[in-house]
Scaffold this motif. Structure first.
Motif, PDB file in Angstrom:
ATOM      1  N   LEU A 193       0.828  -1.206   0.000  1.00 42.69           N
ATOM      2  CA  LEU A 193       0.000   0.000   0.000  1.00 42.69           C
ATOM      3  C   LEU A 193       0.861   1.254   0.000  1.00 42.69           C
ATOM      4  N   VAL A 197       0.510   3.987  -2.936  1.00 43.42           N
ATOM      5  CA  VAL A 197       0.137   5.382  -2.660  1.00 43.42           C
ATOM      6  C   VAL A 197       1.255   6.325  -3.089  1.00 43.42           C
ATOM      7  N   TYR A 198       2.505   5.894  -2.917  1.00 42.55           N
ATOM      8  CA  TYR A 198       3.643   6.696  -3.373  1.00 42.55           C
ATOM      9  C   TYR A 198       3.589   6.889  -4.892  1.00 42.55           C
ATOM     10  N   TYR A 200       0.913   6.727  -6.759  1.00 40.81           N
ATOM     11  CA  TYR A 200      -0.225   7.596  -7.067  1.00 40.81           C
ATOM     12  C   TYR A 200       0.137   9.063  -6.822  1.00 40.81           C
ATOM     13  N   ALA A 201       0.826   9.345  -5.707  1.00 37.93           N
ATOM     14  CA  ALA A 201       1.227  10.723  -5.416  1.00 37.93           C
ATOM     15  C   ALA A 201       2.193  11.244  -6.472  1.00 37.93           C
ATOM     16  N   ILE A 377      -6.735   0.606  -4.002  1.00 33.26           N
ATOM     17  CA  ILE A 377      -5.610   1.501  -4.274  1.00 33.26           C
ATOM     18  C   ILE A 377      -4.822   1.019  -5.487  1.00 33.26           C
ATOM     19  N   TYR A 499       0.981  12.893   3.209  1.00 29.38           N
ATOM     20  CA  TYR A 499      -0.223  12.313   2.619  1.00 29.38           C
ATOM     21  C   TYR A 499       0.000  10.835   2.280  1.00 29.38           C
ATOM     22  N   VAL A 500       1.174  10.527   1.738  1.00 26.18           N
ATOM     23  CA  VAL A 500       1.470   9.130   1.389  1.00 26.18           C
ATOM     24  C   VAL A 500       1.482   8.258   2.634  1.00 26.18           C
ATOM     25  N   GLY A 503      -2.101   8.027   4.098  1.00 23.43           N
ATOM     26  CA  GLY A 503      -3.004   7.219   3.281  1.00 23.43           C
ATOM     27  C   GLY A 503      -2.722   5.735   3.415  1.00 23.43           C
ATOM     28  N   ALA A 504      -1.441   5.338   3.371  1.00 26.43           N
ATOM     29  CA  ALA A 504      -1.100   3.918   3.496  1.00 26.43           C
ATOM     30  C   ALA A 504      -1.408   3.403   4.896  1.00 26.43           C
ATOM     31  N   ALA A 657     -11.091   7.115  -4.517  1.00 27.01           N
ATOM     32  CA  ALA A 657     -10.111   6.542  -5.444  1.00 27.01           C
ATOM     33  C   ALA A 657     -10.614   6.638  -6.879  1.00 27.01           C
TER      34      ALA A 657
END
Length: 680
Positions: A193, A197-198, A200-201, A377, A499-500, A503-504, A657
């Motif tokens: 995760l 998320v990294y 996605y950011a 995710i 945020y990363v 979020g994770a 998402a």
């Protein structure tokens, strides 16, 4: 004088009671029965007085204040095996010391086939849907199915007989492969995760940089750089080879690749480059093959050959984007059905208030919600999980070029060292060429593991920056975007990193917290085996994410040579992952198996952890009765609250998402279309 009646005569439930639990299985192998233990405790709590009526013994196990008539059938529920009947008063509590339970009811109680909430409910409601969810999590390897399985021809008696055996073999292999992958996803959900998320950011950072108004940037973004960054967004999950193809053909001593932030997973033997021209920009061979579509388009634009009947670069880029399956069909619809089934489960538990098996089954389902979060995710990223579309658009070298060389993985390095020993080397050579594992994608292009995708995409972005830096150094000075400003604009700032991390951690820890609260507050309230399993899992995932983040920081700072620059940190990170991974696997796989089998239904697990150092303490008691008033109150206070919270949160996460992916896809298409009108 007439003889006095026995306790069994006055209490029918105790008639013919045997000290041995029913069944043929030994208590240590799951043959214990705690309903039978409750009957033994009630039987030892009652006696027949001289008047022929029931009376309590000197040390009864029934809670004080309970009328003895309630146990004899004169109103109220019998405590052993009671179920919720609408009366919140519940059944009388029956409590025994741990010493009594260990002596009379040792072992554990295996899940009964007829008790659906003990194993069928958790298995069908939560694990089976998770099998479907985990198939949406990108992977690089899978269990190979031998070709012989698919050679059956049911046109003869022998072929027809072998046909079903082949079909059964294929089914067993696929089932084993899916369950193993599910276990891996569950045990290492934290790093997966965090990497997702990294990534996605990073996608958001790149696309927002490209779509930013001109007045907010130091200078205009060249079309070539724009195309390279867009390519990095949609193919940044491809692993990069070590050397250029034309350099591979030169002989020379082995050298390391250029600085990289990720190590790859296989080792192929080809000679490295031994000489390059001064000033020559060294790009990865995979990078050069993929960016060839940009070179072709740029050459056509500069030569004024735009009217040629070829597929344009914006169309190719949007085709790569569209090769990622729709979010709604892959994960949105399954999540909706999963939420619907979970809502039914939450509403149905209202009919079973006071049943601890129902409480722990609900907690188990809340815990396994980590898998739907991971799938959501994973499907929200822009890079496709497969390479089929890219293989159809980009020339991959086919069979005319030598295989690409990749950085050897840890296990490949250890196998290489083991080959130096005669016995181990002989054993390795015997199995050389046989591989029960195959790649998940066909062709020369291969993807990286999910827990490496974020760093791998970072490397693609760095390649684009290096290409721009090289072209900027050769071009004439002017009003151009400086490489330092470019790096600064594409680098995640502290807020992005927070945020990363948030979020994770949210996706992993929220299901664990809800499951922990449900089991912790189920009487006897306190930290016990089930809640301790959820706690160990949550802590191990947090440690795995911390180790991943620290290693990622060093890789970004030092490149592929981070293990040489920080050898101590490398060892700490690796051995830390091994140590923490053991507890994660034990909690995830072991906790699931013990929950389904019923190992947690034992005397030790019925006592809170705070009493484990002093189990002989009189306050270390065990509640053997069912549907007590305390059970019902805890169910009313926690079950609906935690279940409803879980449904709302996963629905919001899925909707966000989907919305953010649609937004980024729209930005990507707009930026791709701009390549048609921008100057080259």
């Amino acid at each position: 004088m007439a003889s006095l009646p026995s306790v069994g005569d006055l209490v029918p439930q105790l008639a013919g009671l045997s000290p041995i639990p029913p069944g043929h299985r030994a208590p240590g192998l799951g043959g214990q029965n705690f309903t039978h233990c409750c009957l033994l405790a009630v039987n030892e709590s009652l006696a027949v007085g001289s008047d022929g009526n029931l009376t309590y013994t000197a040390t009864p196990f029934v809670a004080p204040g309970v009328p003895i008539g309630a146990l004899g059938g004169d109103g109220g529920q019998f405590p052993c095996g009671a179920s919720f009947d609408g009366d919140v008063g519940g059944a009388p509590p029956v409590r025994v010391p741990y010493d009594w339970c260990a002596a009379r009811c040792g072992g554990w109680e295996m899940s009964r086939p007829g008790a659906t909430q003990q194993w069928v409910g958790p298995l069908v409601q939560f694990i089976v849907p998770s099998l479907a969810f985990c198939t949406n999590v990108p992977r690089t390897r899978k269990l190979a199915i031998p070709d012989v399985v698919f050679r059956g021809r049911p046109r003869s008696p022998a072929g027809f007989a072998s046909y079903w055996l082949r079909l059964l073999g294929a089914f067993l292999l696929v089932t084993a492969d899916t369950f193993v992958w599910l276990a891996i996803c569950f045990a290492f959900a934290g790093p997966m995760l965090l990497s997702a998320v990294y990534e996605y950011a990073l996608d958001r950072r790149v696309l927002e940089f490209l779509a930013a108004p001109p007045e907010t940037r130091p200078a205009a973004v060249p079309s070539r750089l724009r195309a390279h960054l867009l390519l990095a967004v949609v193919v940044g999950n491809l692993r990069m080879a070590t050397l250029e193809t034309h350099d591979v053909e030169r002989a020379g001593p082995r050298t390391r690749r250029h600085d990289s932030v990720v190590s790859d997973d296989s080792e192929l033997t080809t000679a490295p480059v031994n000489s390059r021209k001064i000033g020559e920009v060294v790009h990865n061979t995979i990078w050069k093959r993929v960016t060839a579509i940009v070179e072709e388009y740029e050459a056509a634009r500069l030569a004024d050959r735009e009217d040629e009947p070829v597929v344009s670069l914006p169309t190719k880029l949007k085709s790569l984007l569209n090769s990622q399956a729709s979010f709604g069909s892959t994960i949105g619809g399954p999540t909706l059905f999963f939420i619907g089934g979970f809502i039914y489960t939450v509403l149905d538990v209202e009919n079973n208030l006071g049943d601890n098996d129902t409480a722990h089954a609900l907690a188990f389902g809340l815990w396994w919600m980590v898998i739907p979060y991971l799938a959501i995710i994973s499907c929200a990223m822009l890079a496709s999980n497969g390479t089929s579309a890219l293989n159809g658009i980009v020339y991959d070298g086919s069979t005319v070029t030598r295989p690409d060389e990749y950085e050897p993985s840890f296990w490949a390095q250890q196998i290489k060292k083991a080959e130096a020993y005669p016995v181990l080397g002989w054993a390795i050579r015997q199995v050389e060429g046989y591989s029960p594992i195959e790649t998940a994608s066909e062709g020369r292009f291969q993807t990286v593991k999910l827990w490496k995708r974020g760093l791998n995409k970072q490397e693609w972005v760095q390649e684009a920056i290096r290409d721009y830096e090289h072209s900027a150094s050769e071009g004439a000075p002017g009003d151009r975007l400086s490489p330092s400003d470019l790096r600064r604009s594409l680098q995640l700032n502290r807020r992005d990193v927070l945020y990363v991390l948030f979020g994770a951690a949210f996706a992993v820890l929220v299901p664990c917290c809800l499951a922990f609260l449900t089991s912790y507050n189920t009487p006897q309230a306190g930290l016990s085996c089930r809640s301790l399993t959820y706690l160990v899992y949550a802590v191990s995932q947090a440690c795995e994410m911390a180790l991943w983040a620290s290693a990622a920081r060093l890789r970004v700072r030092h490149g592929a040579r981070w293990s040489e620059a920080c050898p101590t940190s490398k060892k700490v990170a690796w051995w830390g992952q091994v140590f923490v991974g053991f507890f994660s696997i034990f909690a995830a796989a072991g906790g699931t198996v013990m929950q389904l089998l019923g190992v947690f239904r034992s005397c030790t697990c019925k006592v809170p952890v705070r009493y484990w150092p002093r189990l002989h303490d009189p306050s270390a008691y065990i509640v053997l009765s069912d549907n007590t008033a305390e059970d019902i109150a805890a169910a009313q206070h926690w079950w609906t609250a935690t279940g409803t919270t879980a449904v709302i949160v996963i629905g919001i996460v899925c909707a966000l998402a989907w919305w953010h992916q649609r937004r980024l896809r729209k930005v990507f298409r707009d930026e791709a279309d701009r390549l048609e009108t921008d100057a080259w």
